[in-house]
Design an enzyme around this catalytic site. Structure first.
Site, PDB file in Angstrom:
ATOM      1  N   TYR A  18       0.726   7.437  -6.129  1.00 31.45           N
ATOM      2  CA  TYR A  18       1.904   8.310  -6.170  1.00 31.45           C
ATOM      3  C   TYR A  18       1.621   9.579  -6.972  1.00 31.45           C
ATOM      4  O   TYR A  18       2.441  10.027  -7.764  1.00 31.45           O
ATOM      5  CB  TYR A  18       3.117   7.555  -6.738  1.00 31.45           C
ATOM      6  CG  TYR A  18       3.274   6.175  -6.139  1.00 31.45           C
ATOM      7  CD1 TYR A  18       3.555   6.022  -4.780  1.00 31.45           C
ATOM      8  CD2 TYR A  18       3.112   5.033  -6.915  1.00 31.45           C
ATOM      9  CE1 TYR A  18       3.671   4.763  -4.207  1.00 31.45           C
ATOM     10  CE2 TYR A  18       3.227   3.769  -6.348  1.00 31.45           C
ATOM     11  CZ  TYR A  18       3.507   3.646  -4.993  1.00 31.45           C
ATOM     12  OH  TYR A  18       3.622   2.399  -4.433  1.00 31.45           O
ATOM     13  N   LYS A  57       0.940 -10.236  -6.545  1.00 32.06           N
ATOM     14  CA  LYS A  57       0.907  -9.776  -7.932  1.00 32.06           C
ATOM     15  C   LYS A  57       0.416 -10.841  -8.910  1.00 32.06           C
ATOM     16  O   LYS A  57      -0.776 -11.009  -9.090  1.00 32.06           O
ATOM     17  CB  LYS A  57       2.275  -9.226  -8.340  1.00 32.06           C
ATOM     18  CG  LYS A  57       2.598  -7.869  -7.712  1.00 32.06           C
ATOM     19  CD  LYS A  57       3.799  -7.247  -8.354  1.00 32.06           C
ATOM     20  CE  LYS A  57       4.174  -5.911  -7.718  1.00 32.06           C
ATOM     21  NZ  LYS A  57       3.186  -4.836  -7.973  1.00 32.06           N
TER      22      LYS A  57
END
Length: 416
Positions: free
Chosen positions: A13, A267
């Site tokens: 990002y 995760k």
């Protein structure tokens, strides 16, 4: 800031060169990252919520070292190995009993892709190929690949650039934004009108994470699942961020004892050591699908499966429930009083998740500089300042984080 990194490496990002500083990590141990120059900071993010046991854990290190002496990888097409077999047994033991089949993938986003493909192929094989749409609640986030992007929030998510090429799906009111009954009524209206074209509903249970860190009433899950059953729509729960204890239950679905048709995990599956994810489903779904047309090169990587087995065993054999309850208690004691401050819009605490939503956008660079100077690593975004620390964090270490959050939350942007 490393000049070469800033000019040539794309970070998440971010642009090249990165507008924000990136900090070089030299090593990590326990809950601490050691940065270039020897500065130690407490990782209040658990490396994007995955390193639940902290870093450089001897048990997890040994699991990888032992497996490395046997084989680091072998293709999963036509072959299998014991770490994958053992991990499958464990996952089926600790998840809802209707889930009996496991498909391993490389990442959470791909786990979601596989779940969506499962739903589409299921209805195609049941001669209802018109059921090609997905339905989800607004405010969600499910990953950055194309199928996952298509079920992220279409208005306030990070993927609006691709809206012109993404398939158009159904988005209903979120129980984290409106009252639960209003959200359920909206869901039922859409299902009643369009269920013949909807293959599956997907949502994050109890808390919407990267889409805004908003919690909602767990009973929504049970009632939404019942509506999906009534209108013949499959039900996916995305527990990539919430699984393995983060919300105070081993899986967030346990807050309502709901049983999904498909479950996505990732995760913390490997304790943050390696990338690995899994998509679990039922006898019915797998039986109707037959051959699933998906096969990642590094599917069920033995190193990742071995460390996942060790991480889950380490978690289950620890006092994880009391540890997380203690983290939650401290977060509530320290952060809930911030609700009275003018700069704070809301405070949300669930398990080992502490979120402070500010009134104004956060100055990320100034905030991170302050945090680093005070020995803390957090990754705020938008108006959200939050922590998801490792479960092994001490009370004193957690207080360092909460004290910094309190200080930042009371400052106006002009007086930072």
């Amino acid at each position: 800031m490393n000049t070469f990194d800033n000019q040539h490496i794309w970070h998440p990002y971010a642009k090249i060169p990165n507008e924000l500083p990136t900090y070089l990590v030299e090593s990590a141990k326990g809950v601490y990252l050691t940065l270039e120059g020897g500065k130690r900071v407490i990782d209040g993010m658990s490396s994007w919520w995955s390193a639940i046991h902290g870093y450089n854990h001897p048990v997890l290190n040994k699991a990888i070292e032992t497996q490395l002496g046997k084989m680091s990888h072998v293709m999963f097409g036509g072959l299998t190995h014991q770490p994958a077999i053992e991990l499958t047994k464990t996952l089926l033991r600790i998840t809802p009993d209707n889930l009996t089949k496991v498909f391993f993938t490389d990442s959470g986003s791909v786990s979601v892709e596989v779940a969506l493909k499962m739903a589409l192929q299921y209805w195609h094989n049941k001669h209802q190929a018109n059921k090609q749409k997905f339905i989800t609640i607004r405010g969600g986030y499910h990953g950055d690949t194309f199928g996952a992007m298509s079920v992220c929030d279409p208005d306030n998510g990070m993927h609006h650039l691709f809206s012109g090429v993404l398939p158009q799906h159904f988005f209903v009111k979120s129980p984290s934004i409106v009252f639960m009954d209003e959200a359920l009524a909206d869901l039922e209206v859409v299902l009643k009108q369009s269920a013949n074209s909807i293959a599956v509903m997907i949502l994050e249970p109890v808390i919407q994470n990267a889409g805004g860190m908003r919690t909602y009433n767990p009973q929504y899950l049970l009632k939404a699942k019942a509506l999906c059953e009534q209108y013949h729509v499959l039900f996916i729960l995305d527990e990539i961020a919430t699984g393995f204890g983060r919300t105070g239950q081993l899986f967030a679905l346990e807050h309502a004892n709901v049983k999904p048709d498909i479950l996505c995990l990732g995760k913390a599956l490997t304790g943050g050591y390696m990338t690995l994810a899994a998509t679990l489903t039922t006898d019915d779904v797998s039986g109707v699908i037959g051959t699933l047309m998906h096969g990642p090169t590094f599917m069920a990587n033995p190193l990742a499966c071995a460390v996942a087995n060790a991480s889950i065993e380490l978690l289950l054999n620890s006092p994880w429930r009391s540890n997380i309850a203690n983290i939650e208690k401290i977060l509530k004691t320290e952060l809930l009083p911030l609700q009275k401050h003018a700069q704070v819009k809301d405070v949300r605490i669930l398990g080992a998740i502490g979120v402070v939503e500010l009134v104004d956008e956060i100055d990320i660079e100034k905030t991170q500089n302050y945090l680093i100077e005070n020995g803390i690593w957090l990754r705020p975004y938008g108006k959200l300042l939050y922590t998801m620390p490792p479960f092994t964090i001490t009370d004193d270490e957690l207080s360092v984080i909460t004290n910094a959050i309190k200080t930042i939350s009371k400052l106006t942007p002009l007086h930072f």
